[in-house]
Design a protein around this motif. Structure first.
Motif, PDB file in Angstrom:
ATOM      1  N   ILE A 288       0.851  -1.194   0.000  1.00  0.00           N
ATOM      2  CA  ILE A 288       0.000   0.000   0.000  1.00  0.00           C
ATOM      3  C   ILE A 288       0.885   1.243   0.000  1.00  0.00           C
ATOM      4  O   ILE A 288       1.741   1.402   0.865  1.00  0.00           O
ATOM      5  N   GLY A 289       0.662   2.147  -0.962  1.00  0.00           N
ATOM      6  CA  GLY A 289       1.510   3.329  -1.064  1.00  0.00           C
ATOM      7  C   GLY A 289       2.954   2.910  -1.271  1.00  0.00           C
ATOM      8  O   GLY A 289       3.835   3.216  -0.479  1.00  0.00           O
ATOM      9  N   CYS A 290       3.214   2.229  -2.367  1.00  0.00           N
ATOM     10  CA  CYS A 290       4.422   1.413  -2.548  1.00  0.00           C
ATOM     11  C   CYS A 290       5.676   2.189  -2.892  1.00  0.00           C
ATOM     12  O   CYS A 290       6.699   1.577  -3.197  1.00  0.00           O
ATOM     13  N   GLY A 291       5.637   3.522  -2.840  1.00  0.00           N
ATOM     14  CA  GLY A 291       6.813   4.249  -3.309  1.00  0.00           C
ATOM     15  C   GLY A 291       6.950   4.028  -4.798  1.00  0.00           C
ATOM     16  O   GLY A 291       6.021   4.259  -5.564  1.00  0.00           O
ATOM     17  N   TYR A 292       8.096   3.550  -5.230  1.00  0.00           N
ATOM     18  CA  TYR A 292       8.291   3.268  -6.648  1.00  0.00           C
ATOM     19  C   TYR A 292       8.593   1.796  -6.886  1.00  0.00           C
ATOM     20  O   TYR A 292       9.246   1.428  -7.847  1.00  0.00           O
ATOM     21  N   GLY A 293       8.111   0.952  -5.985  1.00  0.00           N
ATOM     22  CA  GLY A 293       8.127  -0.487  -6.200  1.00  0.00           C
ATOM     23  C   GLY A 293       9.399  -1.210  -5.845  1.00  0.00           C
ATOM     24  O   GLY A 293       9.552  -2.377  -6.205  1.00  0.00           O
ATOM     25  N   SER A 294      10.329  -0.578  -5.113  1.00  0.00           N
ATOM     26  CA  SER A 294      11.605  -1.236  -4.821  1.00  0.00           C
ATOM     27  C   SER A 294      11.436  -2.438  -3.901  1.00  0.00           C
ATOM     28  O   SER A 294      12.159  -3.434  -4.032  1.00  0.00           O
ATOM     29  N   VAL A 319       2.545   4.594  -8.957  1.00  0.00           N
ATOM     30  CA  VAL A 319       2.070   3.491  -9.781  1.00  0.00           C
ATOM     31  C   VAL A 319       2.717   3.532 -11.167  1.00  0.00           C
ATOM     32  O   VAL A 319       3.167   2.509 -11.694  1.00  0.00           O
ATOM     33  N   GLN A 320       2.792   4.714 -11.772  1.00  0.00           N
ATOM     34  CA  GLN A 320       3.345   4.809 -13.125  1.00  0.00           C
ATOM     35  C   GLN A 320       4.811   4.397 -13.164  1.00  0.00           C
ATOM     36  O   GLN A 320       5.236   3.664 -14.069  1.00  0.00           O
ATOM     37  N   LEU A 321       5.608   4.843 -12.196  1.00  0.00           N
ATOM     38  CA  LEU A 321       7.020   4.482 -12.189  1.00  0.00           C
ATOM     39  C   LEU A 321       7.214   2.994 -11.903  1.00  0.00           C
ATOM     40  O   LEU A 321       8.093   2.355 -12.467  1.00  0.00           O
ATOM     41  N   THR A 322       6.382   2.450 -11.042  1.00  0.00           N
ATOM     42  CA  THR A 322       6.469   1.012 -10.756  1.00  0.00           C
ATOM     43  C   THR A 322       6.131   0.198 -11.992  1.00  0.00           C
ATOM     44  O   THR A 322       6.811  -0.785 -12.318  1.00  0.00           O
ATOM     45  N   LEU A 323       5.092   0.619 -12.707  1.00  0.00           N
ATOM     46  CA  LEU A 323       4.707  -0.072 -13.938  1.00  0.00           C
ATOM     47  C   LEU A 323       5.779   0.069 -15.011  1.00  0.00           C
ATOM     48  O   LEU A 323       6.024  -0.868 -15.784  1.00  0.00           O
ATOM     49  N   GLU A 324       6.414   1.228 -15.096  1.00  0.00           N
ATOM     50  CA  GLU A 324       7.460   1.424 -16.093  1.00  0.00           C
ATOM     51  C   GLU A 324       8.635   0.479 -15.850  1.00  0.00           C
ATOM     52  O   GLU A 324       9.341   0.099 -16.781  1.00  0.00           O
ATOM     53  N   ARG A 325       8.821   0.081 -14.601  1.00  0.00           N
ATOM     54  CA  ARG A 325       9.845  -0.916 -14.267  1.00  0.00           C
ATOM     55  C   ARG A 325       9.375  -2.328 -14.635  1.00  0.00           C
ATOM     56  O   ARG A 325      10.144  -3.286 -14.519  1.00  0.00           O
ATOM     57  N   GLY A 326       8.109  -2.448 -15.061  1.00  0.00           N
ATOM     58  CA  GLY A 326       7.564  -3.741 -15.427  1.00  0.00           C
ATOM     59  C   GLY A 326       7.008  -4.525 -14.278  1.00  0.00           C
ATOM     60  O   GLY A 326       6.745  -5.726 -14.391  1.00  0.00           O
ATOM     61  N   LEU A 327       6.780  -3.872 -13.129  1.00  0.00           N
ATOM     62  CA  LEU A 327       6.343  -4.557 -11.911  1.00  0.00           C
ATOM     63  C   LEU A 327       4.832  -4.425 -11.725  1.00  0.00           C
ATOM     64  O   LEU A 327       4.212  -3.495 -12.247  1.00  0.00           O
ATOM     65  N   PRO A 328       4.212  -5.320 -10.960  1.00  0.00           N
ATOM     66  CA  PRO A 328       2.753  -5.276 -10.752  1.00  0.00           C
ATOM     67  C   PRO A 328       2.329  -4.027  -9.977  1.00  0.00           C
ATOM     68  O   PRO A 328       2.864  -3.744  -8.901  1.00  0.00           O
ATOM     69  N   ALA A 329       1.365  -3.306 -10.525  1.00  0.00           N
ATOM     70  CA  ALA A 329       0.856  -2.109  -9.850  1.00  0.00           C
ATOM     71  C   ALA A 329      -0.468  -1.703 -10.471  1.00  0.00           C
ATOM     72  O   ALA A 329      -0.739  -1.995 -11.636  1.00  0.00           O
ATOM     73  N   MET A 330      -1.288  -1.011  -9.702  1.00  0.00           N
ATOM     74  CA  MET A 330      -2.535  -0.433 -10.195  1.00  0.00           C
ATOM     75  C   MET A 330      -2.970   0.669  -9.237  1.00  0.00           C
ATOM     76  O   MET A 330      -2.535   0.723  -8.083  1.00  0.00           O
TER      77      MET A 330
END
Length: 717
Positions: A288-294, A319-330
């Motif tokens: 929840i509120g994942c930062g940028y998915g690290s 969410v956009q930066l996490t998705l750009e890394r190819g990781l699960p996000a919505m």
């Protein structure tokens, strides 16, 4: 050696000109027009040493000849006008008499011959006719507006390059939403734009994994340098701006190491390190509120799936930066509505300075009761309602990890207000039957109860109460937040310790399948069908994709990658069979399994198998940013949508797919032949490169394989 296609087919044939399709990047608009003309005129076959044969549509002459003026020749050409008139009238009278006699005879015979055993056959025949009628009506609806409807859709203006329908802040403000609610999801009839979203001017194809997991192109996302270096979530600070790239250095000494952080959490649970999460029953995590998915990027290498959710942000989006890394996000939030996940979905919930005030009253989220009066009245006196929602999606025996300055003992001893807030969260968690198993520095770990009896053992009148069966909806779809404990009536109440560990968890046993009314043979057949499909998809696409994108003119041939895609959107996941087949084939890819609201709900089963997924209505925009997925897969979705009363058209659905798909991404649609042909006609408007694949062993079904071209926006001076 040729392999059969999906559902045991022995081969396929591809409709269209094969010579130009597979080099999409070097075609211009003139070539596309030539391609369409070749598609309609050629009648030759091209033989290949593969299970695929490319063919052109049959342009056979009409039954009757065509005269020079363009009209069909009349087969009844002799006799004078008067004699022909008399013969015609006589013929019509005799025909009418015969029709009446046949109708009466047929009706009488049908009446005396019908029986109980034949009614089922008649009903099934009627259902088939009804389905065909709906399909035909869809085709008529798409084509009824004539050639003007089939013109190519225009591109959206630059302001819409990060456009997400249902998240229109200015419109929400105009409607009276404020204090955070203007960023909430609101899908109205005017929320969808009829244009194609173009990428930013300097957009580049994402780097292939594993490099692309740690490095992204800064031009691909909407973020400023100040936002890169600003403080915020724990994992937001684990990034560096390097010229035209953003690097996520999770192990750098300059930043808080996410590896050390996840290791700390594992030790607090009683494990040696994060590699042992799976042995403890943890496979899926909601961040929840994942930062940028690290956090999720690090755990991905440990075979753990972390779904990132965060509020909509117009710039600097987590969410956009996490998705750009190819990781699960919505996009997802705890503002006012329940998340689109079933009860008891995740093994762990994680919140590291996520911005959610777990102790706040819901009344603070609904200041404008004129807009949300019913929700506001329901929640006006409820503290901790966000914790109730967190409890609903957490599996029995699952873990809730919270990292916040509020939990630091040294901090709240000097601040009475913070101490009061911490005491509330701690006591509320106890009422939810969560056990506080460890507290260290700013991190606290709770474990949800394994036993339902814990709730009945609480003090009489304890808040929150248990939801009634009417309130306890298994798979809510953006329903207002509830002020009662959900999931206790669910058939999936099984502690995570009692489930098989990953990867054995993917194959549910007989008793687990019975909870969903399924037999083990059904799951075996489903998985076998998709394994065949994956082999055939890859045999078709592998020669075309050497990297994350097709070879461009002047590029050297790179070595074949371990995996062609980072992520896949499965728009009609059913039991998660496509996901299972990809993993069994050794593809290091994650799948967003979407279960449509219009079909059978097997999403709890998908999640119990250790996959991630979401409930969604495809007449509404999917809650994610443009250019999210490398591949979109839709098996039977068109048939499912045609069987329902729809508020949207097939073109709306395909336009949404275009928004979700990154440039040079792929679309595979498997459905009935008439629907595939209708979709193929519409791909012209979307400017996709598309071919129809005929399944030789099943004449009723087709594959539609498309690629989205990389159109660049011209820079403005």
């Amino acid at each position: 050696m040729p392999r059969p296609l999906h559902r045991g087919v022995s081969g396929i044939r591809v409709s269209g000109n094969s010579n130009d399709f597979w080099d999409a990047e070097v075609k211009d608009n003139t070539e596309k027009e030539d391609l369409d003309r070749n598609h309609s005129s050629s009648q030759s076959f091209l033989s290949l040493r593969s299970p695929f044969r490319f063919f052109f549509q049959d342009n056979s002459p009409p039954k009757y000849g065509v005269t020079e003026n363009g009209f069909t020749a009349d087969p009844f050409g002799g006799g004078t006008p008067r004699s022909r008139h008399r013969l015609t009238m006589l013929f019509l009278k005799l025909s009418l008499v015969v029709i009446v006699i046949l109708a009466l005879t047929g009706s009488f015979w049908w009446t005396i011959s019908i029986s109980t055993s034949s009614r089922g056959h008649i009903f099934r025949g009627y259902r088939r006719l009804q389905e065909q009628l709906v399909s035909d009506l869809w085709d008529i609806g798409e084509l009824s507006l004539g050639p003007s409807r089939l013109k190519e859709i225009e591109f959206c203006s630059e302001e819409f390059e990060n456009y997400i329908p249902c998240f229109n802040v200015s419109e929400n403000v105009a409607l009276g939403y404020s204090d955070g609610n203007e960023y909430d999801r609101l899908c109205g009839h005017g929320s969808r734009k009829s244009c194609l979203v173009l990428p930013p001017v300097n957009y580049k194809i994402p780097l292939r994994w594993p490099t692309g997991k740690e490095v992204i192109w800064v031009a691909n996302v909407k973020i400023t340098g100040q936002e890169v270096f600003s403080s915020g979530s724990l994992t937001k600070r684990m990034m560096m701006l390097e010229e035209d790239q953003i690097s996520f250095r999770s192990a750098s000494l300059m930043f808080d190491g996410v590896e050390d952080y996840s290791h700390q959490i594992a030790e607090m649970i009683g494990l040696r390190n994060e590699s042992n999460f799976i042995q403890a029953g943890v496979r899926t995590i909601l961040d929840i509120g994942c930062g940028y998915g690290s956090f999720g990027a690090h755990l991905f290498s440990k075979q753990l799936l972390t779904m990132c959710i965060a509020n909509y942000e117009s710039s600097g989006s987590q969410v956009q930066l996490t998705l750009e890394r190819g990781l699960p996000a919505m996009i997802g939030s705890f503002n006012s509505k329940q998340l689109p996940y079933p009860s008891l979905s995740f093994d762990m919930l994680h919140c590291a300075r996520c911005g959610v005030d777990w102790d706040k009253k819901a009344a603070l989220i609904f200041p404008n009761l004129n807009v949300l009066s019913s929700v506001g009245k329901m929640c006006a006196t409820d503290d901790g309602i966000f914790l109730i929602e967190a409890d609903r999606v957490l599996k029995p025996g699952g873990y809730f990890v919270w990292t916040s300055p509020l939990t630091n003992v040294h901090t709240f001893l000097r601040d009475k207000e913070k101490q009061k807030r911490w005491n509330f969260v701690r006591d509320f968690a106890e009422n939810l039957c969560w056990e506080l198993i460890s507290q260290q520095d700013e991190t606290v770990v709770w474990k949800k109860t394994n036993k339902k009896s814990c709730y009945s053992s609480r003090k009489p009148g304890s808040f929150p109460p248990i939801c009634s069966k009417g309130q306890d909806v298994e798979s809510p779809y953006y329903r207002p937040l509830q002020n009662c404990i959900g999931g206790t009536n669910s058939r999936q109440w099984v502690p995570i310790e009692e489930r098989a560990t990953w990867p054995f968890r993917s194959n549910l046993n007989k008793n687990e399948l019975e909870l969903y009314g399924l037999h083990s043979e059904e799951l075996v057949v489903d998985t076998a069908n998709y394994k065949t499909a994956v082999r055939n998809y890859w045999s078709l696409l592998s020669p075309l994709i050497f990297s994350d994108h097709p070879k461009r003119p002047g590029d050297e041939d790179p070595s074949p990658p371990y995996n062609m895609f980072r992520n896949v959107l499965d728009m009609n996941a059913r039991y998660g069979g496509f996901n299972a087949a990809l993993l069994e084939a050794g593809k290091s890819v994650w799948v967003m399994n979407v279960v449509p609201t219009t079909g059978p709900n097997y999403l709890p089963l998908v999640l119990d198998r250790g996959y991630i997924g979401v409930f969604h209505n495809w007449c509404e925009a999917f809650p994610t940013y443009p250019r999210t997925y490398d591949m979109v897969h839709a098996d039977g979705l068109l048939s499912l949508e045609t069987s329902q009363y729809r508020r949207c058209t097939m073109l709306d659905l395909l336009t949404e797919i275009d928004r979700l798909l990154r440039p040079e991404g792929w679309v595979i649609i498997h459905d009935k032949a008439p629907l595939i042909e209708s979709a193929r006609a519409l791909t012209v408007q979307l400017k996709w490169d598309a071919r129809v694949v005929e399944i030789e062993s099943n004449s009723d079904e087709r594959l539609l394989i498309c690629q989205k071209p990389f159109f660049k926006r011209q820079a403005t001076s």
